[in-house]
Structures are given as C-alpha cells and as structure tokens.
Design a protein around this motif. Structure first.
Motif, PDB file in Angstrom:
ATOM      1  N   UNK B  52       0.815  -1.220   0.000  1.00 43.63           N
ATOM      2  CA  UNK B  52       0.000   0.000   0.000  1.00 43.63           C
ATOM      3  C   UNK B  52       0.850   1.272   0.000  1.00 43.63           C
ATOM      4  N   UNK B  53       2.010   1.193   0.609  1.00 41.16           N
ATOM      5  CA  UNK B  53       2.837   2.400   0.720  1.00 41.16           C
ATOM      6  C   UNK B  53       4.296   2.119   0.441  1.00 41.16           C
ATOM      7  N   UNK B  94       3.321  -0.284 -10.611  1.00 39.70           N
ATOM      8  CA  UNK B  94       2.188   0.626 -10.718  1.00 39.70           C
ATOM      9  C   UNK B  94       2.289   1.437 -11.987  1.00 39.70           C
ATOM     10  N   UNK B  98       0.634   7.516  -8.243  1.00 36.55           N
ATOM     11  CA  UNK B  98      -0.416   7.902  -7.311  1.00 36.55           C
ATOM     12  C   UNK B  98      -1.555   6.893  -7.253  1.00 36.55           C
ATOM     13  N   UNK B  99      -1.441   5.834  -8.079  1.00 32.27           N
ATOM     14  CA  UNK B  99      -2.464   4.788  -8.039  1.00 32.27           C
ATOM     15  C   UNK B  99      -2.431   4.102  -6.688  1.00 32.27           C
ATOM     16  N   UNK B 100      -3.587   4.009  -6.041  1.00 35.82           N
ATOM     17  CA  UNK B 100      -3.646   3.275  -4.784  1.00 35.82           C
ATOM     18  C   UNK B 100      -3.751   1.789  -5.097  1.00 35.82           C
ATOM     19  N   UNK B 101      -3.034   0.979  -4.323  1.00 31.95           N
ATOM     20  CA  UNK B 101      -3.199  -0.473  -4.435  1.00 31.95           C
ATOM     21  C   UNK B 101      -4.262  -0.839  -3.411  1.00 31.95           C
ATOM     22  N   UNK B 102      -5.491  -0.968  -3.882  1.00 37.18           N
ATOM     23  CA  UNK B 102      -6.604  -1.196  -2.961  1.00 37.18           C
ATOM     24  C   UNK B 102      -6.988  -2.656  -3.015  1.00 37.18           C
ATOM     25  N   UNK B 103      -6.201  -3.477  -2.393  1.00 35.60           N
ATOM     26  CA  UNK B 103      -6.413  -4.917  -2.468  1.00 35.60           C
ATOM     27  C   UNK B 103      -6.755  -5.484  -1.108  1.00 35.60           C
ATOM     28  N   UNK B 104      -7.581  -6.532  -1.127  1.00 38.03           N
ATOM     29  CA  UNK B 104      -7.820  -7.255   0.109  1.00 38.03           C
ATOM     30  C   UNK B 104      -6.712  -8.305   0.288  1.00 38.03           C
ATOM     31  N   UNK B 108      -3.142  -9.623  -1.983  1.00 34.50           N
ATOM     32  CA  UNK B 108      -1.823  -9.189  -1.497  1.00 34.50           C
ATOM     33  C   UNK B 108      -0.947 -10.420  -1.278  1.00 34.50           C
TER      34      UNK B 108
END
Lengths: 278, 161
Positions: B52-53, B94, B98-104, B108
């Motif tokens: 995520x970061x 990515x 600035x794309x968020x990795x919005x994964x459950x 991951x």
C-alpha cells in the motif's frame, strides 16, 4: 438482512467522519482523539470514537482507557465512556494483555469491523469518528462498504510535510475518489517546530516538494490546517490526557481547534444541503 | 518447487525489518542498512513488500523505473551509486505512482508469494525485506514464503514514545 441490521444500528448517527492517511505514524489516532475531545467539549453533543486499527490500536492509550473492558448487555456491546458524552470502542479493549499481537488475515479483521458497527450500542450519536490503520486495504474497503448503510460526511486525511508521506497520501486521496468518499480536507501534522526557549522555527520534516499545501493545490482538495510539532502532544498521548486541555496556549492547540471547527462547519453545512434536497 | 528454491538459493542471509507501528523509519533503516552493507563490500538486495505504501523506490531515486521478466523470473532494478543493489518493489508495477493499491488480503498474499519466489536475485550476501506496519496478511505471507530459506532474523524498529 445484514445491511438492514447495520442501517438500523447506524440510524441514530448524524455525522460520520473517517480519519485516514495511507502513511503510518503521521498522527491519525492523535488527531482522531483530539477531534473527539474537541467535539465533545460541547456537552449537548454525543460523540463516538471507533478505532478500527486492529493490529495497532492506539486509541485506548491515547484516551486514557487502557485496561478497560467491554461490557455486553441486552442491547449490545457497551462503548467505554471517557465522558458522559464521549464513548470509545477499540479492539484494544478486547485483548487480555496490551502486548498481545492480533495476527489476523483480512477476512477475520473485516468480521470484527462489521461486529463493531452492528453490535455496539452507541445510542444517539451526533458525531461518529472512525480512526483507521495506515494503508488502503481490507479495513478501509470494509468500513466504506459497511458504512454505506449510513451517510459518511467525509474523510479527513492526515499527512506530514515530507514527500515520502505525501506519496502515500496521494494514493489515499485516489482511494477516496475511487470509492466516492468525499474528502473534507487534509491536515498537515509535524509542520515545523518552534523552540520554546529561543523561539526559532525549524523544519524537522522539510517539505521538499511543497508539503501538503502544494499537494492540496495540485489535487484540488482543501488544506484544513497545519499543526506544528509540540513535544507535549506525544507526552499527552502517552499519558492518556487531552493535549487540548493540557496545553491550551500551545500554537498546536490553536491549529487543532481551527481545524476541528472547520470540520464541524463542513458537517453542519452538508446536513443543511441534504435537508434542502430532501 | 525447484524454481522457487532456485531464486533464493543464492541468497546467504535474509533479514526482515519489522515494527508494528507505522512511520518509525523501517524503510529508511532498510535503505541505510542496504547501503552500508554494500559499502562494506557485500552483495545486497532489498525486497519491499509494503504493497500500500512502497517507499523504497523513491528513497533510492528509482521511482520511475520499470521491471522486466527473464526466464527465471522478475529482474530486479539495480540501484545505488554503483548500481549494485538489487531492488524489487511493487512500486515498480504501478502504472501511475499515485495509483492506490486497494487490495484485500488474498490478492496481497498472492503477490507477496510471487515477489518472494519469482525474483531472479542471483548471488546475494544479504536480502533485506522491508515490511509495512502491522501484523497481518503481508507479514504472515512473507514469513511463510521465506521460512524454507536462510531467514537470519528480524530487526525491529521503534521510536521512543
């Protein structure tokens, strides 16, 4: 049926504010706690603080509630009350020892978050503040999903001035846009330090790429305010006291109070607009 | 599988950098540790499993790099003054930074497993693994995937409060 249950439980919540970051250690929990204290200063308002940071729940310590237990009654789980009008819920209260690690994968974390929302008897709430862990993952997706049963006024996004923080915060802003979560604005913590002895100002975390101000301009989001570093903030958090009450004259307190007021105004305005539409 | 073993077979020591708390300097320490070991003449790699970061690419000034695949897997990006530190981070995958990795969690976990076993690290003295804050999916999956290999241990980072 589940959605209906959530809707029923959250029906009595007037305003919901999510505190997000993307980056860890920027002051989300600190800010959530002070926002809660600040709003609860008005004794006519009922404030609820929900800590969904399951791996690193800081809220119990920051609110001076370490060691408290959660009680169950016929109407559900009872929040732990700091003041009559300020109730708190956190996974921290469910641990037998504060050093117990909660080593859970996503699905189990989601289950607990849903339980918090469904089973906690908040009663009538004017402001529900939700403190989140860093990142853009299970907890964040789940809370947005579960809270769609009520209306989220918006998100407050916390950062510090340096680019290493901002690059994670831009992702969080994009996350909010992706899930259609309104952004109330950005708070820049640890924004400069004024020495109490010589009064010189230093940039401990230099804003090498323009800080939150530039980022907000570029992304068309509101900068709610900048809060300077004050060693008393960390101390108050460690001792579970409200920094606003312990250091009323600090420039950081002034900044926090201004930001809290702006958030309040945003929520009230939102409410009026909605009522107009209805 | 033999492919999995091969990619980490040439790595002599694996060090995890952990905290629990965010913002205490894990990525900073991972970077400085790698640079210092390189300076001491060691062959070093960094694996950034903060999905995520991901902070490491910017710290080593390669945030605009892309990664390629070869027969044995992903080719790491080579960084540092002498371009001799091997780095793999999701930051490189990515499309836009600035794309968020919005994964459950499950998604991951799949990527972390791939990172651990599909990167052609070659011969390394030290592989430093930078982690996100917490004790969740990334940590469980990383330790599980690394356990069959030469896991030296963990360095824990904190701040005083």
């Amino acid at each position: 049926a589940e959605a209906a249950e959530l809707r029923a439980r959250l029906r009595a919540v007037r305003h919901t504010v999510l505190v997000l970051s993307g980056k860890g250690g920027v002051g989300k929990s600190t800010f959530s706690a002070l926002l809660a204290h600040g709003l609860a200063a008005d004794e006519t308002k009922q404030v609820a603080l929900l800590d969904i940071d399951i791996c690193g729940p800081s809220i119990p310590k920051i609110m001076g509630l370490e060691g408290e237990q959660v009680h169950q009654s016929g109407s559900g789980w009872s929040p732990v009350y700091v003041e009559e009008n300020l109730g708190v819920m956190s996974v921290g209260f469910l641990l037998s020892s504060p050093d117990d690690a909660v080593i859970w994968r996503g699905p189990k974390k989601n289950g607990l978050i849903k339980q918090f929302l469904r089973d906690v008897d908040w009663g009538e709430v004017d402001y529900l503040i939700v403190d989140t862990p860093p990142g853009t993952s299970d907890e964040h997706l789940s809370i947005v999903q579960y809270l769609s049963a009520t209306r989220i006024d918006g998100a407050v996004i916390v950062t510090t001035p340096q680019e290493v923080s901002l690059q994670d915060v831009r992702k969080e802003i994009n996350f909010c846009r992706k899930v259609k979560l309104p952004i109330i604005g950005v708070v820049e913590n640890m924004s400069g330090f004024v020495c109490p002895k010589c009064k010189n100002e230093s940039q401990i975390f230099p804003p090498t790429t323009g800080g939150a101000e530039k980022m907000c301009q570029n992304l068309s989001v509101s900068l709610l305010g900048k809060v300077p570093l004050d060693p008393q903030i960390g101390k108050s958090c460690d001792s579970g006291q409200s920094f606003l009450a312990e250091a009323p004259e600090s420039p950081a307190t002034l900044s926090y109070r201004n930001i809290i007021q702006r958030i309040q105004e945003y929520c009230e305005q939102h409410h009026l607009q909605e009522e107009k539409i209805m | 599988t033999s492919a999995e073993r091969a990619n980490l077979a040439g790595v002599r020591h694996i060090v995890l950098v952990l905290s629990g708390k965010g913002g205490v300097g894990k990525s900073t320490l991972s970077t400085e540790l790698a640079l210092a070991l390189r300076h001491a003449g060691k062959r070093v790699g960094i694996l950034d499993v903060d999905l995520c970061g991901p902070s490491i690419p910017r710290m080593l000034r390669v945030q605009d790099s892309a990664v390629h695949q070869c027969d044995s897997g992903w080719v790491p990006v080579f960084v540092g003054q002498d371009k001799a530190i091997a780095l793999m981070s999701i930051g490189f995958l990515l499309e836009r930074p600035d794309d968020a990795v919005v994964w459950r969690g499950p998604k991951k976990n799949a990527l972390i497993k791939q990172f651990v076993t599909d990167v052609a690290w070659g011969e390394l003295d030290f592989l430093i693994v930078d982690t996100p804050p917490g004790t969740s999916d990334e940590h469980i999956s990383t330790v599980e995937a690394l356990r069959p290999h030469q896991l030296l241990g963990a360095v824990l980072v904190t701040t005083p409060q």
